[in-house]
Design a protein around this motif. Sequence first.
Motif, PDB file in Angstrom:
ATOM      1  N   LEU A 218       0.783  -1.195  -0.049  1.00  0.00           N
ATOM      2  CA  LEU A 218      -0.032   0.128   0.083  1.00  0.00           C
ATOM      3  C   LEU A 218       0.879   1.113   0.017  1.00  0.00           C
ATOM      4  N   LEU A 219       2.032   1.349   0.722  1.00  0.00           N
ATOM      5  CA  LEU A 219       2.989   2.339   0.675  1.00  0.00           C
ATOM      6  C   LEU A 219       3.462   2.713  -0.774  1.00  0.00           C
ATOM      7  N   LYS A 220       4.015   1.394  -1.327  1.00  0.00           N
ATOM      8  CA  LYS A 220       4.363   1.658  -2.836  1.00  0.00           C
ATOM      9  C   LYS A 220       3.152   2.209  -3.636  1.00  0.00           C
ATOM     10  N   ILE A 221       2.097   1.595  -3.421  1.00  0.00           N
ATOM     11  CA  ILE A 221       0.705   2.439  -4.040  1.00  0.00           C
ATOM     12  C   ILE A 221       0.769   3.774  -3.991  1.00  0.00           C
ATOM     13  N   ALA A 222       0.804   4.178  -2.713  1.00  0.00           N
ATOM     14  CA  ALA A 222       0.865   5.792  -2.502  1.00  0.00           C
ATOM     15  C   ALA A 222       1.985   6.530  -3.132  1.00  0.00           C
ATOM     16  N   ASP A 223       3.302   5.877  -3.112  1.00  0.00           N
ATOM     17  CA  ASP A 223       4.360   6.571  -3.920  1.00  0.00           C
ATOM     18  C   ASP A 223       3.988   6.671  -5.228  1.00  0.00           C
ATOM     19  N   SER A 224       3.440   5.595  -5.831  1.00  0.00           N
ATOM     20  CA  SER A 224       3.064   5.523  -7.326  1.00  0.00           C
ATOM     21  C   SER A 224       2.042   6.454  -7.775  1.00  0.00           C
ATOM     22  N   LEU A 226       1.374   9.274  -5.844  1.00  0.00           N
ATOM     23  CA  LEU A 226       1.782  10.815  -5.602  1.00  0.00           C
ATOM     24  C   LEU A 226       2.726  11.033  -6.678  1.00  0.00           C
ATOM     25  N   ALA A 227       3.511  10.149  -7.310  1.00  0.00           N
ATOM     26  CA  ALA A 227       4.376  10.539  -8.416  1.00  0.00           C
ATOM     27  C   ALA A 227       3.657  10.858  -9.507  1.00  0.00           C
ATOM     28  N   THR A 228       2.405  10.327 -10.022  1.00  0.00           N
ATOM     29  CA  THR A 228       1.906  11.088 -11.156  1.00  0.00           C
ATOM     30  C   THR A 228       1.291  12.310 -10.737  1.00  0.00           C
ATOM     31  N   LYS A 229       1.042  12.700  -9.673  1.00  0.00           N
ATOM     32  CA  LYS A 229       0.679  13.994  -9.245  1.00  0.00           C
ATOM     33  C   LYS A 229       1.941  14.961  -9.084  1.00  0.00           C
ATOM     34  N   GLU A 230       3.008  14.465  -9.038  1.00  0.00           N
ATOM     35  CA  GLU A 230       4.185  15.107  -8.645  1.00  0.00           C
ATOM     36  C   GLU A 230       4.456  15.693  -7.210  1.00  0.00           C
ATOM     37  N   TYR A 231       3.905  14.894  -6.431  1.00  0.00           N
ATOM     38  CA  TYR A 231       4.061  14.817  -5.021  1.00  0.00           C
ATOM     39  C   TYR A 231       4.802  13.689  -4.193  1.00  0.00           C
ATOM     40  N   ARG A 232       5.350  13.849  -3.216  1.00  0.00           N
ATOM     41  CA  ARG A 232       6.009  13.031  -2.399  1.00  0.00           C
ATOM     42  C   ARG A 232       5.922  13.034  -0.944  1.00  0.00           C
ATOM     43  N   SER A 234       7.201  12.853   2.975  1.00  0.00           N
ATOM     44  CA  SER A 234       8.565  12.968   3.820  1.00  0.00           C
ATOM     45  C   SER A 234       8.343  11.702   4.626  1.00  0.00           C
ATOM     46  N   ALA A 235       9.645  11.794   5.217  1.00  0.00           N
ATOM     47  CA  ALA A 235       9.995  10.328   6.128  1.00  0.00           C
ATOM     48  C   ALA A 235       8.962  10.297   7.029  1.00  0.00           C
ATOM     49  N   SER A 236       8.852  11.417   7.763  1.00  0.00           N
ATOM     50  CA  SER A 236       7.655  11.353   8.960  1.00  0.00           C
ATOM     51  C   SER A 236       6.405  11.061   8.321  1.00  0.00           C
ATOM     52  N   ALA A 237       6.134  11.597   7.311  1.00  0.00           N
ATOM     53  CA  ALA A 237       4.521  11.163   6.742  1.00  0.00           C
ATOM     54  C   ALA A 237       4.325   9.595   6.305  1.00  0.00           C
ATOM     55  N   ARG A 238       5.520   9.334   5.784  1.00  0.00           N
ATOM     56  CA  ARG A 238       5.631   7.859   5.542  1.00  0.00           C
ATOM     57  C   ARG A 238       5.297   6.888   6.707  1.00  0.00           C
ATOM     58  N   GLU A 239       6.164   7.304   7.553  1.00  0.00           N
ATOM     59  CA  GLU A 239       5.784   6.514   9.038  1.00  0.00           C
ATOM     60  C   GLU A 239       4.284   6.621   9.470  1.00  0.00           C
ATOM     61  N   LYS A 240       3.964   7.756   9.381  1.00  0.00           N
ATOM     62  CA  LYS A 240       2.674   7.927  10.022  1.00  0.00           C
ATOM     63  C   LYS A 240       1.480   7.537   9.381  1.00  0.00           C
ATOM     64  N   LEU A 241       1.696   7.354   7.992  1.00  0.00           N
ATOM     65  CA  LEU A 241       0.734   6.689   6.926  1.00  0.00           C
ATOM     66  C   LEU A 241       0.871   5.151   7.305  1.00  0.00           C
ATOM     67  N   ARG A 242       2.343   4.625   7.424  1.00  0.00           N
ATOM     68  CA  ARG A 242       2.420   3.169   7.922  1.00  0.00           C
ATOM     69  C   ARG A 242       1.723   2.762   8.950  1.00  0.00           C
ATOM     70  N   GLN A 243       2.017   3.418  10.145  1.00  0.00           N
ATOM     71  CA  GLN A 243       1.224   3.075  11.199  1.00  0.00           C
ATOM     72  C   GLN A 243      -0.446   3.218  11.091  1.00  0.00           C
ATOM     73  N   HIS A 244      -0.621   3.991  10.809  1.00  0.00           N
ATOM     74  CA  HIS A 244      -2.420   4.190  10.516  1.00  0.00           C
ATOM     75  C   HIS A 244      -2.758   3.019   9.564  1.00  0.00           C
ATOM     76  N   LEU A 245      -2.216   2.515   8.554  1.00  0.00           N
ATOM     77  CA  LEU A 245      -2.598   1.621   7.781  1.00  0.00           C
ATOM     78  C   LEU A 245      -2.549   0.338   8.497  1.00  0.00           C
ATOM     79  N   VAL A 263      -6.203   4.281   0.215  1.00  0.00           N
ATOM     80  CA  VAL A 263      -5.033   4.995   0.203  1.00  0.00           C
ATOM     81  C   VAL A 263      -5.259   6.170  -0.355  1.00  0.00           C
ATOM     82  N   ARG A 264      -6.166   6.026  -1.807  1.00  0.00           N
ATOM     83  CA  ARG A 264      -6.169   7.331  -2.560  1.00  0.00           C
ATOM     84  C   ARG A 264      -6.927   8.389  -1.723  1.00  0.00           C
ATOM     85  N   ASN A 265      -8.121   7.879  -0.962  1.00  0.00           N
ATOM     86  CA  ASN A 265      -8.705   9.021  -0.197  1.00  0.00           C
ATOM     87  C   ASN A 265      -7.990   9.680   0.578  1.00  0.00           C
TER      88      ASN A 265
END
Length: 302
Positions: A218-224, A226-232, A234-245, A263-265
């Motif tokens: 799911l985190l890889k899907i999130a990266d994909s 965001l990449a299409t939208k030209e976003y990324r 941060s390390a802390s955001a990734r960890e917060k999203l991981r723990q929430h998922l 994840v999209r929502n």
Amino acid sequence: MQNRIQVVFHRTERVRQPETLADRVRTTAPDNVAAAFADLEGLIGLQEAKKLMYEIHALLRMNKEREKHNLKLEKQVFHMVFKGNPGTGKTTVARIFGRIFKEMGILSKGHLIEVERADLVGEFIGHTAQKTRDLVKKALGGVLFIDEAYSLARGGEKDFGKEAIDCLTKALEDKGNEFVCILAGYPEEMDAFLELNPGMPSRFPIHLTFADYSVEELLKIADSMLATKEYRLSASAREKLRQHLIRMRQDVFEDNFSNARYVRNALEQAIRKQAVRLLEIQELTREDIMTLSAEDFVWPNA
């Protein structure tokens, strides 16, 4: 000595085999088919769906070889049942399957017609049959994808959903080689639906199970996304999203988690939060605009 080393090198190159099934397909498929497979291979997870299409490619290639030797050809029906929770990639895979089938020569167009109960079931006698026939006609040459197909059987014997099933069954008999029909829905509901309709399982010989994504997938899907939208992230955001998922998967939704859709929502909400946060900053850098921070991810009761 130098010439001898060169000879050994060339022999090693000649006997080297592709390392994966995907590699083997790429080396044996025409360019147009290989390009269609690249779209499928680019999806995260979904190993069962990928394996199925590689098997079909191998079957068609062997049929061509058998034809050269005047042997009987192995003909198969490609109507399918997709079982899985929301957001597991069923519609995306159906769309890519249509394109691959077109490039393989199984379908003439490869387009996707996506429908649900309301598109098939009418309001009076005869209306359902006409609606179903019209949709089958639109799907000829492509894929007819019926989401939540089990809903057609929920109304009982007198419900018009049964008429849609009967009409679809006849279409599979009359025009089954001119389109591919895919029934999709939750695993348990789809199993119950097929048990209620004895003629269905034999007409849909291919069953694919779409497993829930792991948190890392799911985190890889999130990266994909965001990449299409030209976003990324941060390390802390990734960890917060991981723990929430992890919490959502294990403690909240259990069997009803909506996977990539969730994840999209979450990402769309975070992008809105980021936009509001950045209004307070006068001079924004490219990095500021592209990066979602931990504070942009806010969930009720989180």
